[in-house]
Design a protein around this motif. Structure first.
Motif, PDB file in Angstrom:
ATOM      1  N   SER A 321       0.873  -1.269  -0.090  1.00 15.71           N
ATOM      2  CA  SER A 321       0.154  -0.141  -0.081  1.00 15.71           C
ATOM      3  C   SER A 321       0.936   1.260   0.074  1.00 15.71           C
ATOM      4  O   SER A 321       0.462   2.339  -0.634  1.00 15.71           O
ATOM      5  N   ASP A 322       1.874   1.142   0.814  1.00 13.68           N
ATOM      6  CA  ASP A 322       3.040   2.361   0.516  1.00 13.68           C
ATOM      7  C   ASP A 322       3.325   2.571  -0.975  1.00 13.68           C
ATOM      8  O   ASP A 322       3.282   3.871  -1.205  1.00 13.68           O
ATOM      9  N   LEU A 323       3.614   1.792  -1.854  1.00 18.25           N
ATOM     10  CA  LEU A 323       4.048   1.835  -3.057  1.00 18.25           C
ATOM     11  C   LEU A 323       2.810   2.381  -4.011  1.00 18.25           C
ATOM     12  O   LEU A 323       3.259   3.337  -4.799  1.00 18.25           O
ATOM     13  N   SER A 324       1.839   1.824  -3.620  1.00 10.59           N
ATOM     14  CA  SER A 324       0.641   2.047  -4.245  1.00 10.59           C
ATOM     15  C   SER A 324       0.270   3.839  -4.053  1.00 10.59           C
ATOM     16  O   SER A 324      -0.185   4.456  -4.952  1.00 10.59           O
ATOM     17  N   GLU A 325       0.181   4.177  -2.866  1.00  9.63           N
ATOM     18  CA  GLU A 325      -0.051   5.383  -2.362  1.00  9.63           C
ATOM     19  C   GLU A 325       0.902   6.512  -2.753  1.00  9.63           C
ATOM     20  O   GLU A 325       0.766   7.502  -3.405  1.00  9.63           O
ATOM     21  N   SER A 326       2.181   5.871  -3.034  1.00 17.45           N
ATOM     22  CA  SER A 326       3.341   7.033  -3.616  1.00 17.45           C
ATOM     23  C   SER A 326       3.157   7.288  -4.792  1.00 17.45           C
ATOM     24  O   SER A 326       3.648   8.479  -5.333  1.00 17.45           O
ATOM     25  N   ARG A 327       2.484   6.464  -5.673  1.00 25.56           N
ATOM     26  CA  ARG A 327       2.130   6.833  -7.150  1.00 25.56           C
ATOM     27  C   ARG A 327       0.900   6.771  -7.442  1.00 25.56           C
ATOM     28  O   ARG A 327       0.589   6.706  -8.688  1.00 25.56           O
ATOM     29  N   TYR A 328       0.158   6.977  -6.584  1.00 28.74           N
ATOM     30  CA  TYR A 328      -1.478   6.999  -6.737  1.00 28.74           C
ATOM     31  C   TYR A 328      -1.821   7.685  -7.972  1.00 28.74           C
ATOM     32  O   TYR A 328      -2.514   7.462  -9.071  1.00 28.74           O
ATOM     33  N   GLN A 329      -1.506   9.133  -7.797  1.00 30.02           N
ATOM     34  CA  GLN A 329      -1.896  10.006  -8.889  1.00 30.02           C
ATOM     35  C   GLN A 329      -1.289  10.033 -10.289  1.00 30.02           C
ATOM     36  O   GLN A 329      -1.966  10.194 -11.312  1.00 30.02           O
ATOM     37  N   VAL A 330      -0.069   9.633 -10.169  1.00 34.08           N
ATOM     38  CA  VAL A 330       0.612   9.193 -11.446  1.00 34.08           C
ATOM     39  C   VAL A 330      -0.265   8.033 -12.418  1.00 34.08           C
ATOM     40  O   VAL A 330      -0.618   8.211 -13.410  1.00 34.08           O
ATOM     41  N   VAL A 331      -0.544   7.190 -11.372  1.00 35.69           N
ATOM     42  CA  VAL A 331      -1.334   5.949 -12.299  1.00 35.69           C
ATOM     43  C   VAL A 331      -2.801   6.196 -12.725  1.00 35.69           C
ATOM     44  O   VAL A 331      -3.126   5.985 -13.751  1.00 35.69           O
ATOM     45  N   VAL A 332      -3.720   6.888 -11.926  1.00 37.74           N
ATOM     46  CA  VAL A 332      -4.899   7.371 -12.339  1.00 37.74           C
ATOM     47  C   VAL A 332      -4.660   8.430 -13.450  1.00 37.74           C
ATOM     48  O   VAL A 332      -5.646   8.324 -14.416  1.00 37.74           O
ATOM     49  N   SER A 333      -3.840   9.363 -13.365  1.00 35.61           N
ATOM     50  CA  SER A 333      -3.725  10.379 -14.391  1.00 35.61           C
ATOM     51  C   SER A 333      -3.066   9.469 -15.899  1.00 35.61           C
ATOM     52  O   SER A 333      -3.881  10.142 -16.874  1.00 35.61           O
ATOM     53  N   LEU A 334      -2.175   8.804 -15.578  1.00 35.67           N
ATOM     54  CA  LEU A 334      -1.712   8.116 -17.018  1.00 35.67           C
ATOM     55  C   LEU A 334      -2.605   7.340 -17.373  1.00 35.67           C
ATOM     56  O   LEU A 334      -3.024   7.260 -18.729  1.00 35.67           O
ATOM     57  N   PHE A 335      -3.626   6.759 -16.493  1.00 38.03           N
ATOM     58  CA  PHE A 335      -4.811   5.694 -17.224  1.00 38.03           C
ATOM     59  C   PHE A 335      -5.673   6.513 -17.983  1.00 38.03           C
ATOM     60  O   PHE A 335      -6.129   6.197 -18.896  1.00 38.03           O
ATOM     61  N   ASP A 336      -6.156   7.844 -17.361  1.00 37.20           N
ATOM     62  CA  ASP A 336      -7.088   8.308 -18.177  1.00 37.20           C
ATOM     63  C   ASP A 336      -6.468   8.858 -19.472  1.00 37.20           C
ATOM     64  O   ASP A 336      -7.167   9.094 -20.372  1.00 37.20           O
ATOM     65  N   GLN A 337      -5.219   9.579 -19.537  1.00 33.49           N
ATOM     66  CA  GLN A 337      -4.773  10.031 -20.571  1.00 33.49           C
ATOM     67  C   GLN A 337      -4.465   9.076 -21.659  1.00 33.49           C
ATOM     68  O   GLN A 337      -4.579   9.173 -22.741  1.00 33.49           O
ATOM     69  N   MET A 338      -4.064   7.919 -21.315  1.00 32.98           N
ATOM     70  CA  MET A 338      -3.813   6.876 -22.187  1.00 32.98           C
ATOM     71  C   MET A 338      -5.007   5.844 -22.650  1.00 32.98           C
ATOM     72  O   MET A 338      -5.128   5.409 -23.598  1.00 32.98           O
ATOM     73  N   VAL A 339      -5.961   5.798 -21.642  1.00 31.15           N
ATOM     74  CA  VAL A 339      -7.157   4.958 -21.793  1.00 31.15           C
ATOM     75  C   VAL A 339      -8.608   5.417 -21.932  1.00 31.15           C
ATOM     76  O   VAL A 339      -9.331   5.465 -22.777  1.00 31.15           O
TER      77      VAL A 339
END
Length: 441
Positions: A321-339
């Protein structure tokens, strides 16, 4: 001359009544569906005369923003959601308060190797959840499709147009599904597999509920979901099944006391109720169908219910969960822009690749095979590589407050760059795949 004291007395009485009403209300912000919250509202209010439960339904990202925006004394009393990393965000911002007295001592310390309660005591596991696939059996039969077993199955050409998922920026449970895949396969390979599957998607729904509703009704064939969506559909009588792939994780859905809420004592009573034997038994309601944190030996478990300990033992991912929290905004933003915002272009590229692959099987051609490999590279490579996502300076930008004009401008520029790059990549992938197909005629 007697009217002023009488008015004062009346005003004081009204204020006391208002204060009493406020003191008797627990405000809960949650992403959970009405079927679940209604059951808990009814049970809690029946067990606690004079206390009312007010439910504010918001997706997890919006719930975090809502709590952050309000001043102490104006915030909701309880946060209740599936995403452990969302609670890490609130804990980091000192928006959760420990309440050790609410804990049920019968709840085990861990599920697999994952702690059920926050080690710092700021939030508590209330249910358990894993991630997988639900499918409509009639839909698959009508379309002559086999039931999927692994995430990788969903990338196969026969599933084109038959899969649905919600956006991780709108759904905490979908973010956990995506993050589980990324942790299970590694960042680069995980994104490649994810993009291959997304190219087969018929839709990216606005809310997580849209996926199980669509699969239950037969609008979609297969949904990528948290387990309780699939189990609730099955046990409510819909023609659906659910399976955990090997790349899954079992983690707690959590509940916590918000710092600066209005009614601390009543809120603690509600949290304790959700962790009690009575509160845990509610999870087996067919419309809810969640996995409890209390051991099955303490509860009346329906026949055939998933053995959560067995699922946890065979799960390949020990969720970080620490890894997930650290990159949370990157993952959701990247998913929106690519998908999310580029689904049509990704679908077109994927369809062109599938068509070219089918023709290449019938008529092998080395030049066409090379073009097809290039097409897949353009279509299914993440725009942010593993090295970038380990860069703390890069990650920190996405954690900053978007209300800051300079930050907002920088983030918007980065997202626009991703969006244009994704669009160009999908167009190039489609072009190359079409060229490959032309060589096989």
């Amino acid at each position: 001359m007697q009217r002023t004291p009488i008015l004062h007395l009346l005003a004081a009485s009204l204020l006391l009544c208002w204060s009493a009403a406020q003191a008797g209300t627990v405000t809960v912000v949650t992403s959970f569906p009405k079927e679940l919250t209604d059951a808990y509202k009814k049970g809690f209010e029946a067990a606690n005369a004079g206390i009312k439960l007010e439910v504010l339904n918001k997706n997890t990202t919006a719930a975090i923003a809502y709590i952050k925006e309000l001043s102490p004394g104006q915030r909701p009393d309880v946060m209740w959601a599936s995403a452990p990393d969302a609670f890490e965000v609130l804990a980091r911002d000192k928006l959760l308060t420990a309440a050790p007295e609410v804990k049920n001592p019968h709840v085990p310390a861990k599920i697999g190797n994952y702690p059920i309660n926050d080690p710092q005591g700021l939030y508590y596991g209330q249910a358990l959840a894993g991630y997988g696939m639900m499918w409509n059996t009639r839909y698959l039969q009508a379309n002559k499709l086999p039931a999927p077993k692994e995430w990788s199955d969903l990338a196969r050409p026969e599933y084109f147009g038959h899969v649905a998922i919600s956006s991780p920026s709108r759904s905490g449970t979908t973010h956990l599904t995506v993050e589980t895949m990324l942790q299970g396969e590694g960042w680069d390979k995980g994104w490649t597999q994810l993009l291959e599957i997304m190219g087969n998607c018929a839709a990216i729904t606005d809310r997580s509920f849209g996926v199980p509703d669509g699969v239950n009704s037969g609008q979609y064939g297969i949904g990528m979901v948290i387990d309780f969506f699939g189990l609730a559909g099955k046990y409510s009588g819909f023609p659906v099944e659910f399976a955990y792939p090997s790349v899954t994780a079992v983690v707690p859905a959590n509940i916590g006391l918000v710092t600066g809420g209005k009614n601390v004592d009543e809120a603690k009573k509600f949290i304790a109720y959700t962790l009690s034997k009575e509160g845990q038994q509610l999870l087996f309601d067919p419309k809810i169908s969640r996995l409890p944190v209390l051991p099955y030996a303490d509860l009346k478990v329906p026949a055939g219910y998933p053995d959560v300990q067995a699922v946890a033992k065979r799960a390949k991912v020990q969720f970080d969960s620490d890894l997930s929290e650290s990159r949370y905004q990157v993952v959701v933003s990247l998913f929106d822009q690519m998908v999310t915002f580029r689904l049509k272009e990704l679908q077109a590229a994927t369809k062109a690749i599938h068509d070219a692959e089918q023709k290449l099987k019938a008529k092998p051609n080395p030049q066409a095979a090379d073009l097809l490999k290039q097409a897949r590279g353009f279509a299914y490579s993440p725009l942010v590589g593993q090295d970038n996502v380990k860069n703390e300076q890069f990650l920190e930008l996405f954690r900053k407050n978007r209300r800051d004009v300079a930050v907002s401008k920088q983030l918007t520029g980065q997202e626009e760059l991703w969006a244009s790059k994704a669009k160009a990549n999908y167009a190039k992938a489609t072009e190359l795949a079409n060229q490959a197909a032309a060589l096989t005629r």
